[in-house]
Design a protein around this motif. Structure first.
Motif, mmCIF file in Angstrom:
data_model
loop_
_atom_site.group_PDB
_atom_site.id
_atom_site.type_symbol
_atom_site.label_atom_id
_atom_site.label_comp_id
_atom_site.label_asym_id
_atom_site.label_seq_id
_atom_site.Cartn_x
_atom_site.Cartn_y
_atom_site.Cartn_z
ATOM 1 N N ILE A 180 57.616 54.982 52.730
ATOM 2 C CA ILE A 180 57.973 53.711 53.365
ATOM 3 C C ILE A 180 59.313 53.827 54.071
ATOM 4 O O ILE A 180 59.506 53.355 55.195
ATOM 5 N N GLU A 181 60.249 54.482 53.400
ATOM 6 C CA GLU A 181 61.591 54.645 53.966
ATOM 7 C C GLU A 181 61.595 55.620 55.132
ATOM 8 O O GLU A 181 62.480 55.581 55.990
ATOM 9 N N GLY A 182 60.620 56.500 55.185
ATOM 10 C CA GLY A 182 60.570 57.527 56.225
ATOM 11 C C GLY A 182 61.142 58.824 55.704
ATOM 12 O O GLY A 182 62.111 58.828 54.941
ATOM 13 N N HIS A 233 63.258 61.948 55.482
ATOM 14 C CA HIS A 233 64.541 62.395 56.012
ATOM 15 C C HIS A 233 64.759 63.877 55.739
ATOM 16 O O HIS A 233 65.840 64.404 55.976
ATOM 17 N N CYS A 245 56.927 56.599 43.354
ATOM 18 C CA CYS A 245 58.113 57.275 43.868
ATOM 19 C C CYS A 245 57.853 57.839 45.255
ATOM 20 O O CYS A 245 58.650 57.633 46.193
ATOM 21 N N SER A 289 52.817 49.461 50.705
ATOM 22 C CA SER A 289 53.436 48.203 50.287
ATOM 23 C C SER A 289 52.749 47.640 49.048
ATOM 24 O O SER A 289 53.411 47.157 48.121
ATOM 25 N N SER A 301 57.287 55.154 47.944
ATOM 26 C CA SER A 301 58.563 54.523 48.292
ATOM 27 C C SER A 301 59.299 55.359 49.329
ATOM 28 O O SER A 301 59.885 54.828 50.283
ATOM 29 N N LYS A 302 59.264 56.673 49.161
ATOM 30 C CA LYS A 302 59.917 57.570 50.122
ATOM 31 C C LYS A 302 59.212 57.525 51.473
ATOM 32 O O LYS A 302 59.854 57.588 52.533
#
Length: 257
Positions: free
Chosen positions: A134-136, A138, A128, A54, A131-132
């Motif tokens: 944080i989103e988890g 996939h 970059c 974060s 950020s990925k």
């Protein structure tokens, strides 16, 4: 005749050295004087710590790299991925706080910092990837960082070779040594240090410390914009969450042999 030529050469050399000494040099023992005026900002972190991600994705990206504020122009930023990991004897095995995936991504980011020394370049990659995270994820771990390389037009083969060659362990061990020798020792991550001063739970207020530490003028717009905060002296948040040492959320996992 030879003696006269030698004497003449010595006189000329002495004169040249005297003239050079009368002018200020922008290089002193290999340190660029202009660079030495910058403020040292170091971030000690680990990749799967939510607070670290974060801070990188939000605060650092939004404030430090805001082209309008131009704060990065007065900062020597160092990112040190390792955090609360441990080096276990006798084989210097790395045990990461959040398990093998954290060791993996710490190594990938350490390789990126090594391969692309320009902080603006490797920060874009780390931003970059974080950020990925944080989103988890996939998809595969490899796809996460490879897609960032594609997006940023960075050579994914070089990054892959750094990781697969074993060189990433050398980089991580260097980060381990630096992190473990912090004075005072870090208590948690993210651990932000400005010119040797740990900000502890006031790390979100790093702009105030950077601007106060920068003694040259004019100061960048970011410092003028944050003038109220700079003068306030108050803490940004004294109840921030972080990833603390000894809190093995995932039990740890030995992944770098």
């Amino acid at each position: 005749m030879a003696s006269l030529k030698l004497l003449f050469s010595l006189v000329v050399l002495t004169s040249v050295l005297s003239i050079q000494a009368s002018y200020p040099s922008f290089e002193d023992n290999g340190v660029n004087v202009l660079e030495s005026k910058k403020v040292n900002l170091s971030l000690y972190y680990e990749t799967l710590c939510p607070s670290c991600a974060s801070f990188i994705v939000n605060e650092l990206a939004a404030t430090l790299f805001d082209p309008e504020g131009d704060l990065v122009s007065i900062v020597n930023l160092r990112l040190v991925p390792y955090g609360n990991a441990q080096v276990k004897a006798p084989n210097k095995t790395i045990v990461c706080q959040h398990g093998p995936d954290e060791c993996y991504f710490n190594s990938i980011e350490a390789c990126a910092i090594h391969l692309w020394s320009d902080v603006k370049r490797h920060f874009k990659f780390i931003h970059c990837l974080e950020s990925k995270l944080i989103e988890g994820l996939h998809s595969s771990k490899e796809y996460a960082w490879e897609s960032c390389c594609v997006k940023l037009e960075m050579d994914s083969d070089r990054l892959g070779k750094c990781y697969r060659s074993g060189y990433e362990k050398k980089l991580i061990l260097e980060n381990a040594k630096e992190t473990d020798h912090l004075v005072p020792p870090h208590e948690y991550v993210p651990w932000v240090v400005v010119n040797g001063q740990p900000l502890k739970d006031d790390y979100l207020n790093f702009v105030r410390y950077v601007c106060n530490a920068y003694k040259d003028s004019p100061k960048p717009k970011a410092c003028r914009s944050y003038q109220h905060n700079i003068n306030s002296g108050g803490k940004a948040n004294s109840s921030l969450e972080g990833c603390y040492k000894g809190d093995q959320n995932a039990g740890g996992a030995e992944t770098l042999q």
